[in-house]
Write an enzyme that holds these catalytic residues in place. Sequence first.
Site, PDB file in Angstrom:
ATOM      1  N   ARG A  28      -5.495  -7.526 -11.475  1.00  0.00           N
ATOM      2  CA  ARG A  28      -6.093  -8.744 -12.045  1.00  0.00           C
ATOM      3  C   ARG A  28      -7.405  -8.385 -12.706  1.00  0.00           C
ATOM      4  NH1 ARG A  28      -7.726  -8.529  -6.617  1.00  0.00           N
ATOM      5  NH2 ARG A  28      -9.986  -8.274  -6.568  1.00  0.00           N
ATOM      6  N   LYS A  38       0.816  -1.226   0.000  1.00  0.00           N
ATOM      7  CA  LYS A  38       0.000   0.000   0.000  1.00  0.00           C
ATOM      8  C   LYS A  38       0.840   1.263   0.000  1.00  0.00           C
ATOM      9  CE  LYS A  38      -4.428  -1.426   1.803  1.00  0.00           C
ATOM     10  NZ  LYS A  38      -4.264  -2.840   2.234  1.00  0.00           N
ATOM     11  N   GLU A  41      -4.078   6.115   8.115  1.00  0.00           N
ATOM     12  CA  GLU A  41      -4.851   7.025   7.269  1.00  0.00           C
ATOM     13  C   GLU A  41      -5.935   7.691   8.101  1.00  0.00           C
ATOM     14  OE1 GLU A  41      -6.510   4.835   4.011  1.00  0.00           O
ATOM     15  OE2 GLU A  41      -4.636   4.830   2.876  1.00  0.00           O
ATOM     16  N   HIS A  93     -16.471  -7.217   3.810  1.00  0.00           N
ATOM     17  CA  HIS A  93     -15.468  -7.025   2.764  1.00  0.00           C
ATOM     18  C   HIS A  93     -15.661  -7.946   1.559  1.00  0.00           C
ATOM     19  CE1 HIS A  93     -13.551  -4.171   5.314  1.00  0.00           C
ATOM     20  NE2 HIS A  93     -13.471  -5.062   6.281  1.00  0.00           N
TER      21      HIS A  93
END
Length: 653
Positions: A292, A117, A201, A236
Amino acid sequence: MSFSKLLIANRGEIAVRIIRACKELGIRTVAVYSEADARAMHVRLADEAYPIGPAPAPESYLKVERFVEAIEKSGAEAVHPGYGFLSESADLARAVEGAGAIWVGPPPEAMEAMGLKAKAKQIARRADVPTVPGYDGSDDSEKGLAEEAERIGYPIIVKASAGGGGRGMRAVARPRDFLEALRGAKREALSAFGNDSVLLEKYVENPRHVEVQVVGDNHGNVVHLYERDCSIQRRHQKVIEEVPSPALDPELREEMCAAAVRLAREAGYRNAGTVEFLLQGEEYYFLEMNTRLQVEHPVTERVTNLDLVQLQLAVAAGEPLPVSQEEIALRGSAIEARIYAEGEGGLPAGGRLLAFAPPGGPGIRNDVGVESGDEVSVHYDPMISKLIVFAANREMAVRRLRRALEDYTILGIPTNLPLLRRIAEHPVFVAGETATDFLEKHRLAEPPVEIPVPEEAILLAAAGELISGRASAEPFAAGPWRHLGSVRLRYRTGEAEHWVEAERLGSNTFRLQLEEGESVVEVLAFRDGEMHAALDGNPVRAGFVLDGLEVRLSLHGVVYELFKPRPPTVDEVGLGGADAGGASLTAPMPGTVVKVLVSVGDEVEEGQPLFMVEAMKMEQTVAAPHAGTVRALPFAEGAVVPGGAVLAELEAT
Ligand code: MV4
């Protein structure tokens, strides 16, 4: 195309979807399969197939060496990884290239960069793409990170740098909860990804998830194929995806899509990829890039009229993109609903698919990896199929989604179809105002109070049983409805018990009496787990399977289970001649002995089926009322028996 044989390093619906694209392009296909998948649909459809190990994915679909061996054995010249499994593994990409085959995906370096990330955010910043304010520097000390959290301002979120899918992620509301969250995130990240580095964050409250599809070639071209709104998720896992996003106006769409293209260029990206954003009001922030093909790619295909797998294969073969950005238009509205094999609580479920019939009609696409009769393994992702609807605008697409969900028949394993139906009918979804907290906020993921079984379902269950010739009905010759040839069917649904008195009016027509009302059901078609019937003249379609003593019925997209009592015993059939020591079983009505299941002298148990008789085109099983020895069986198979005749004599033991 510079290759003529492609290996698909995947299974299920995505392997099937890739095989179909190859067939259209004249590319031969190589499937791989675990022991659980030897007879799976992707294996049946491929030109060749190679076993790669036992059912658990770590021993088969997650083993790089197995794919290298399959490349060597098959002579495959290219490998498509699908999604999930090793699709984002730079190691597999390098191993494929090392084996001399083409990797249908981005360069391994781009995959690696996007897998971290902090790296991905740096690339985003270089490309002038907005990122969530936070800290992704090199200070890894608890004290340093706590200070950074204060600087960012609470609420904040701690994310595993190598993470994905919400693992190693902790939202923190107050400074005093920071250390515990940091340690928890690190612990989870280490065990899940073998890497405990984290970044911080600002926590964006209740955002929408909007992602942009990009494709790049080896000639410096990168195009976007617009966005997908994936805000409806459960733990998720995406449940519904759609395009266009109801949250974007043309200017914001243009800005986000341009940002995604800049980022892909900066990353040296090629092939298909997805740039994820959080969207809150008019503010958007880069989240991560998925290197992907994604599960939800079909909605993009429908609104752009492009085939993403064909584009992937073309650019992997070194061809330039066959379309320019100006030629790519967004037309209409597409919505995808993922069908998961899961119970109402959301836990994955496996088992045999007794009936699987996706809906059809205009504007409907079904991407499936299973057929009726297939076993759904609990070893893999529980998503068994995807329903994609398309229409000229969102309102019509939502109506089409509702209709299609009503027409979806899946019997044998529980699915999330009830949840999908609740979503499709919810006013907030209909208004396009869903954010990531949608399912929780409206408590849609919680199972509703048990739905009572409607009368219609009971009547159709009875008609299905009768037409199938497998009804274990009880002859019925008492009460106000007494005429010869009536039978009675019994069902239990939850706590309730229901009786259906049935009379055959014609070869496919029954008069059925349930509680107060009387109905005439004509069975118009009955096959492959489905029946079409006219219920008092009204057409109705239902999924129907008879599974032992259970009738499973789906009606308007809702599955009902009706339990039948065990076959009736002779006492219940009502036989004359019973005395203290035994029973003789008499035929309650004229009929034919279709099967004799025991012989004279046999010892039988209580409830054991003795023979099957057919009367008025309905078959019934007659069972022993008590344990005993069969003393006489006057009629052989095929014999026509008059009403009242003694069929068997049973001596109690
Ligand atoms: C966030 C966030 C709020 N603020 N980051 C969840 C999965 C991972 N890919 C990123 N996720 C989030 N990151 C900041 N700074 C909220 C989520 C999030 C979420 C994001 C998209 C879709 C559904 C979600 C559900 C819960 C949390």
